[in-house]
Design an enzyme around this catalytic site. Structure first.
Site, PDB file in Angstrom:
ATOM      1  N   ASP A  49      80.379 -57.029 -58.280  1.00 34.61           N
ATOM      2  CA  ASP A  49      80.722 -56.086 -57.219  1.00 34.61           C
ATOM      3  C   ASP A  49      81.503 -56.837 -56.136  1.00 34.61           C
ATOM      4  OD1 ASP A  49      80.774 -54.266 -55.071  1.00 34.61           O
ATOM      5  OD2 ASP A  49      78.894 -53.348 -55.736  1.00 34.61           O
TER       6      ASP A  49
ATOM      7  N   THR B 102      86.531 -56.275 -71.023  1.00 37.74           N
ATOM      8  CA  THR B 102      85.430 -55.440 -70.562  1.00 37.74           C
ATOM      9  C   THR B 102      85.999 -54.128 -70.028  1.00 37.74           C
ATOM     10  OG1 THR B 102      85.401 -56.110 -68.224  1.00 37.74           O
ATOM     11  CG2 THR B 102      84.240 -57.539 -69.795  1.00 37.74           C
ATOM     12  N   ARG B 103      85.122 -53.170 -69.796  1.00 35.64           N
ATOM     13  CA  ARG B 103      85.555 -51.890 -69.227  1.00 35.64           C
ATOM     14  C   ARG B 103      86.156 -52.086 -67.848  1.00 35.64           C
ATOM     15  NH1 ARG B 103      80.823 -48.719 -68.298  1.00 35.64           N
ATOM     16  NH2 ARG B 103      79.687 -50.695 -68.388  1.00 35.64           N
TER      17      ARG B 103
ATOM     18  N   ASP C 111      89.179 -59.082 -60.534  1.00 36.57           N
ATOM     19  CA  ASP C 111      90.527 -58.559 -60.331  1.00 36.57           C
ATOM     20  C   ASP C 111      90.802 -58.304 -58.850  1.00 36.57           C
ATOM     21  OD1 ASP C 111      88.509 -56.468 -60.742  1.00 36.57           O
ATOM     22  OD2 ASP C 111      90.147 -55.075 -60.305  1.00 36.57           O
TER      23      ASP C 111
ATOM     24  N   ASP D  97      66.859 -58.506 -59.316  1.00 34.43           N
ATOM     25  CA  ASP D  97      67.712 -59.397 -58.544  1.00 34.43           C
ATOM     26  C   ASP D  97      67.806 -60.761 -59.228  1.00 34.43           C
ATOM     27  OD1 ASP D  97      68.851 -61.065 -56.631  1.00 34.43           O
ATOM     28  OD2 ASP D  97      67.768 -60.184 -54.971  1.00 34.43           O
TER      29      ASP D  97
END
Length: 233
Positions: free
Chosen positions: A138, A212-213, A174, A116
């Site tokens: 996330d 990035t992916r 995004d 963390d």
């Protein structure tokens, strides 16, 4: 500290820590390289300066939280060999992929933390970091889970404590709701200022941005990424 114990004590990590079985090469690199690079906050005393964690004692140290496969972190560490880079990634498979690629690149200006990020931030001395990147975190898209988003008043205060005045916090996503969420939270925080000068600034990738992916997936699915930069006042 065992993985189960870390999971119970975590504050800001809510996802799973393991995915599918690792390939032998990745597993071998994970077992051999992680002990060399890992910052052990459960046994190490926090230093007066984060530069002492690196053999070349860099004048600047940057932090990337949630680096995924490490494309951006390795790119930046290669671009700036005189800067120390610390990467945080609790997902075991992503850490394994990163360690294999970093070893292949022969980089010596990297340290990692595999738990963390709030624990590491609280361990760090004040005014010890020259930049923080939080790229495609996330998004927790369901409104009932927004409280799990890493950007919140408490974590922004953690950022402000460890960042040197004049340093940058960079955020890319995004997901429109997370972008707006971050803008609102940083606007309300007294220690951060959004550096956008024109309406298109948020659409412009960072200098020498490698992609990035996660970004590639966003483009494939028709979403427009936003690149936000905030000044630590």
């Amino acid at each position: 500290m065992s993985e189960d114990r870390r999971s119970r004590s975590t504050e800001a990590f809510f996802g799973r820590r393991r995915g599918k079985a690792m390939k032998p090469r990745q597993s071998g690199q994970y077992e051999s390289q992680l002990p060399k690079l890992r910052i052990a906050i459960d046994t190490d005393t926090a230093p007066a300066s984060m530069s002492v964690l690196f053999e070349h004692a860099p004048a600047k140290v940057r932090l990337e939280i949630g680096f995924g496969g490490g494309e951006h972190l390795i790119h930046e560490a290669t671009r700036f060999p005189d800067i120390g880079f610390i990467g945080v990634e609790p997902f075991v498979n992503s850490m394994a992929k990163f360690l294999a690629n970093a070893s292949e690149a022969g980089l010596e200006n990297l340290r990692v933390y595999d738990d963390d990020a709030t624990q590491l931030l609280d361990w760090m001395p004040a005014n010890s970091i020259n930049g923080i990147d939080l790229l495609y975190p996330d998004p927790w898209p369901k409104k009932k889970h927004w409280k799990r988003r890493f950007v919140n008043p408490q974590n922004l205060s953690r950022f402000a404590r460890v960042l040197k005045p004049g340093s940058l916090f960079r955020f890319a996503s995004d997901i429109d709701t997370y972008v707006n969420w971050t803008l609102n939270h940083c606007d309300e925080h007294p220690d951060f200022e959004w550096l956008a000068q024109t309406a298109d600034d948020w659409r412009t990738p960072y200098e020498a941005w490698p992609g990035t992916r996660y970004e590639a997936k966003a483009f494939r699915e028709g979403r427009t990424p936003a690149y936000l930069t905030f000044l630590r006042k």
